[in-house]
Scaffold this active site. Structure first.
Site, PDB file in Angstrom:
ATOM      1  N   GLY A 117      43.988  44.959  35.605  1.00 34.66           N
ATOM      2  CA  GLY A 117      44.601  46.238  35.950  1.00 34.66           C
ATOM      3  C   GLY A 117      46.118  46.217  35.926  1.00 34.66           C
ATOM      4  N   ASP A 173      53.141  51.772  40.769  1.00 31.19           N
ATOM      5  CA  ASP A 173      53.295  50.350  40.413  1.00 31.19           C
ATOM      6  C   ASP A 173      54.214  50.231  39.197  1.00 31.19           C
ATOM      7  OD1 ASP A 173      51.679  49.196  42.357  1.00 31.19           O
ATOM      8  OD2 ASP A 173      49.855  49.422  41.162  1.00 31.19           O
ATOM      9  N   ASN A 200      47.737  54.598  42.525  1.00 30.30           N
ATOM     10  CA  ASN A 200      48.008  53.827  43.755  1.00 30.30           C
ATOM     11  C   ASN A 200      48.681  54.672  44.830  1.00 30.30           C
ATOM     12  OD1 ASN A 200      50.662  53.989  42.833  1.00 30.30           O
ATOM     13  ND2 ASN A 200      51.179  52.053  43.817  1.00 30.30           N
ATOM     14  N   LYS A 260      41.589  51.633  43.025  1.00 31.18           N
ATOM     15  CA  LYS A 260      42.629  52.371  42.277  1.00 31.18           C
ATOM     16  C   LYS A 260      42.067  53.317  41.199  1.00 31.18           C
ATOM     17  CE  LYS A 260      46.493  49.195  42.924  1.00 31.18           C
ATOM     18  NZ  LYS A 260      47.597  48.469  42.284  1.00 31.18           N
ATOM     19  N   ARG A 301      42.363  34.723  29.157  1.00 28.89           N
ATOM     20  CA  ARG A 301      41.223  33.798  29.082  1.00 28.89           C
ATOM     21  C   ARG A 301      40.104  34.443  28.262  1.00 28.89           C
ATOM     22  NH1 ARG A 301      38.143  32.545  34.662  1.00 28.89           N
ATOM     23  NH2 ARG A 301      38.102  34.815  34.653  1.00 28.89           N
ATOM     24  N   THR A 302      39.758  35.689  28.577  1.00 28.51           N
ATOM     25  CA  THR A 302      38.727  36.405  27.815  1.00 28.51           C
ATOM     26  C   THR A 302      39.447  37.201  26.721  1.00 28.51           C
ATOM     27  OG1 THR A 302      37.578  36.638  29.926  1.00 28.51           O
ATOM     28  CG2 THR A 302      36.707  37.911  28.077  1.00 28.51           C
ATOM     29  N   LEU A 308      51.667  44.330  53.279  1.00 29.88           N
ATOM     30  CA  LEU A 308      53.064  44.455  53.732  1.00 29.88           C
ATOM     31  C   LEU A 308      53.523  45.919  53.714  1.00 29.88           C
ATOM     32  CD1 LEU A 308      54.856  41.454  51.946  1.00 29.88           C
ATOM     33  CD2 LEU A 308      54.554  41.763  54.401  1.00 29.88           C
ATOM     34  N   SER A 309      52.644  46.825  53.259  1.00 35.17           N
ATOM     35  CA  SER A 309      53.057  48.231  53.118  1.00 35.17           C
ATOM     36  C   SER A 309      53.512  48.875  54.430  1.00 35.17           C
ATOM     37  CB  SER A 309      51.935  49.051  52.477  1.00 35.17           C
ATOM     38  OG  SER A 309      51.801  48.663  51.141  1.00 35.17           O
TER      39      SER A 309
HETATM   40  P1  NAP Z   1      42.379  41.834  37.832  1.00 32.73           P
HETATM   41  O1  NAP Z   1      42.269  43.206  37.264  1.00 32.73           O
HETATM   42  O2  NAP Z   1      41.236  41.259  38.579  1.00 32.73           O
HETATM   43  O3  NAP Z   1      42.728  40.829  36.594  1.00 32.73           O
HETATM   44  C1  NAP Z   1      42.771  39.449  36.793  1.00 32.73           C
HETATM   45  C2  NAP Z   1      43.310  38.739  35.552  1.00 32.73           C
HETATM   46  O4  NAP Z   1      43.423  37.344  35.887  1.00 32.73           O
HETATM   47  C3  NAP Z   1      42.417  38.828  34.323  1.00 32.73           C
HETATM   48  O5  NAP Z   1      43.224  38.830  33.173  1.00 32.73           O
HETATM   49  C4  NAP Z   1      41.611  37.518  34.428  1.00 32.73           C
HETATM   50  O6  NAP Z   1      41.165  37.029  33.172  1.00 32.73           O
HETATM   51  C5  NAP Z   1      42.645  36.571  34.972  1.00 32.73           C
HETATM   52  N1  NAP Z   1      42.010  35.453  35.671  1.00 32.73           N
HETATM   53  C6  NAP Z   1      41.413  35.480  36.899  1.00 32.73           C
HETATM   54  N2  NAP Z   1      40.921  34.255  37.206  1.00 32.73           N
HETATM   55  C7  NAP Z   1      41.216  33.452  36.148  1.00 32.73           C
HETATM   56  C8  NAP Z   1      40.970  32.070  35.864  1.00 32.73           C
HETATM   57  N3  NAP Z   1      40.342  31.275  36.738  1.00 32.73           N
HETATM   58  N4  NAP Z   1      41.420  31.567  34.695  1.00 32.73           N
HETATM   59  C9  NAP Z   1      42.060  32.355  33.810  1.00 32.73           C
HETATM   60  N5  NAP Z   1      42.333  33.658  34.011  1.00 32.73           N
HETATM   61  C10 NAP Z   1      41.901  34.208  35.169  1.00 32.73           C
HETATM   62  O7  NAP Z   1      43.639  41.699  38.808  1.00 32.73           O
HETATM   63  P2  NAP Z   1      44.939  42.661  38.927  1.00 32.73           P
HETATM   64  O8  NAP Z   1      44.649  43.782  39.856  1.00 32.73           O
HETATM   65  O9  NAP Z   1      45.427  42.975  37.549  1.00 32.73           O
HETATM   66  O10 NAP Z   1      45.981  41.696  39.690  1.00 32.73           O
HETATM   67  C11 NAP Z   1      46.622  40.606  39.030  1.00 32.73           C
HETATM   68  C12 NAP Z   1      47.713  40.002  39.904  1.00 32.73           C
HETATM   69  O11 NAP Z   1      48.740  40.954  40.173  1.00 32.73           O
HETATM   70  C13 NAP Z   1      47.226  39.527  41.289  1.00 32.73           C
HETATM   71  O12 NAP Z   1      47.745  38.231  41.483  1.00 32.73           O
HETATM   72  C14 NAP Z   1      47.835  40.497  42.261  1.00 32.73           C
HETATM   73  O13 NAP Z   1      48.156  39.884  43.481  1.00 32.73           O
HETATM   74  C15 NAP Z   1      49.114  40.898  41.544  1.00 32.73           C
HETATM   75  N6  NAP Z   1      49.601  42.245  41.971  1.00 32.73           N
HETATM   76  C16 NAP Z   1      50.912  42.379  42.334  1.00 32.73           C
HETATM   77  C17 NAP Z   1      51.419  43.614  42.717  1.00 32.73           C
HETATM   78  C18 NAP Z   1      52.854  43.737  43.142  1.00 32.73           C
HETATM   79  O14 NAP Z   1      53.244  44.805  43.635  1.00 32.73           O
HETATM   80  N7  NAP Z   1      53.656  42.731  42.962  1.00 32.73           N
HETATM   81  C19 NAP Z   1      50.587  44.755  42.718  1.00 32.73           C
HETATM   82  C20 NAP Z   1      49.251  44.596  42.353  1.00 32.73           C
HETATM   83  C21 NAP Z   1      48.769  43.324  41.980  1.00 32.73           C
HETATM   84  P3  NAP Z   1      39.705  37.430  32.567  1.00 32.73           P
HETATM   85  O15 NAP Z   1      39.873  38.775  31.949  1.00 32.73           O
HETATM   86  O16 NAP Z   1      39.426  36.358  31.576  1.00 32.73           O
HETATM   87  O17 NAP Z   1      38.742  37.434  33.733  1.00 32.73           O
END
Ligand code: NAP
Length: 287
Positions: A134, A107, A92, A71, A156-157, A21-22
């Protein structure tokens, strides 16, 4: 949109970038400010990140956003990095400076501006951070920086939650930091005592009926729920927070403000609340 020999380019480096959407944020702002600027997505493979950053600089690009999964990978190719982005370990936004790009993380201030605009206070609060990836890392740093009293990283972990809690503690020793697994939720039963920030991927489109936690007692403990997800606009997590009497928000405003702050850095302008509100409505229509 009119382009000519003086048109400046900004863009998004990531993979995938097709659903971003950027461009709505930046091209609307360019039009509103009458800036001769165009914003485009650039899909970049992991092994071409260095080429992309150096190539963008060589092409006189004014600035870039950086999204998943690059990132952290862009950092070695920057001329300079803002101290907060360095602390988080994720950039970012790239801003053109003499001799190379400077990296920022918008962010974090984006989430803060979104929370302020929704009337949420962080100082003195107890935070339950769901996730240790992240975004959870950046959000937990922000909560500590803005004076949260206690932050519990629930993941979870559990080992990842522990590592993150310990790391934040080194920067903010005055904050109570804890880690917990999904089987320890009964520890947080004090009614309406917490802000919960949902920073996992669970509940994202198309798996909209999923949520990391479906235990009703957990939701009784939450007075405010903030989901980082913005598609769908109303997640299962948000619905559960509301059903148990809390206030719930999605991640669209965070996305809006991380873009607004990047635009301000690139163009040395201040985006007004009414401009931000206008873009927010446009994003809702495009989301
Ligand atoms: P990430 O680094 O991949 O981290 C994912 C997290 O979700 C980890 O804590 C992981 O747990 C957990 N997870 C994934 N699958 C799972 C499952 N099946 N059961 C339990 N836990 C699970 O992702 P991220 O970059 O931090 O992004 C996280 C969210 O933020 C995304 O939904 C993304 O769309 C959103 N986001 C929003 C914005 C915004 O501007 N609003 C910006 C960036 C991202 P484990 O450590 O156990 O694997």
């Amino acid at each position: 949109m009119k382009t000519d020999g003086r048109t400046r380019t900004c863009g998004l480096i990531g993979n995938p970038v097709e659903h971003t959407l950027s461009p709505v944020i930046h091209n609307t702002l360019a039009e509103d400010f009458s800036h001769n600027l165009v914003y485009v997505p650039f899909r970049v493979d992991a092994e071409r990140v260095e080429d992309a950053v150096k190539g963008a600089y060589a092409l006189n690009i004014l600035g870039c956003n950086v999204t998943v999964p690059h990132k952290s990978a862009v950092i070695p190719f920057l001329k300079e990095i803002d101290p907060m982005a360095e602390k988080i370990g994720a950039v970012n936004t790239l801003v053109r400076t003499e001799g190379g790009f400077k990296g920022y993380n918008t962010d974090l201030p984006g989430l803060y501006r979104a929370m302020v605009s929704d009337g949420i206070t962080i100082e003195g609060e107890q935070i339950l951070m769901l996730g240790a990836g992240g975004v959870a890392r950046a959000a937990a740093m922000l909560m500590a920086d803005k004076g949260a009293k206690r932050i519990v990283i629930i993941n979870r972990t559990v080992s990842k939650a522990q590592t993150l809690a310990e790391e934040i503690k080194t920067f903010y020793p005055e904050v109570i930091l804890e880690a917990a697994g999904l089987d320890e939720l009964s520890r947080f039963s004090e009614k309406k005592a917490y802000i919960a920030i949902q920073a996992t991927n669970i509940g994202m489109y198309p798996k909209c009926d999923e949520t990391l936690i479906d235990n009703p007692e957990f939701y009784e403990a939450i007075h405010t729920g903030y989901d980082m997800i913005f598609n769908p606009a109303d997640t299962k997590f948000m619905q559960l927070v509301r059903e148990h009497g809390g206030k719930a928000y999605n991640g669209l405003k965070m996305l809006l403000y991380q873009g607004v702050i990047a635009y301000e850095l690139w163009n040395n302008v201040q985006v007004s609340n009414s401009q931000a509100d206008f873009i927010y409505e446009k994003m809702k229509q495009n989301g």
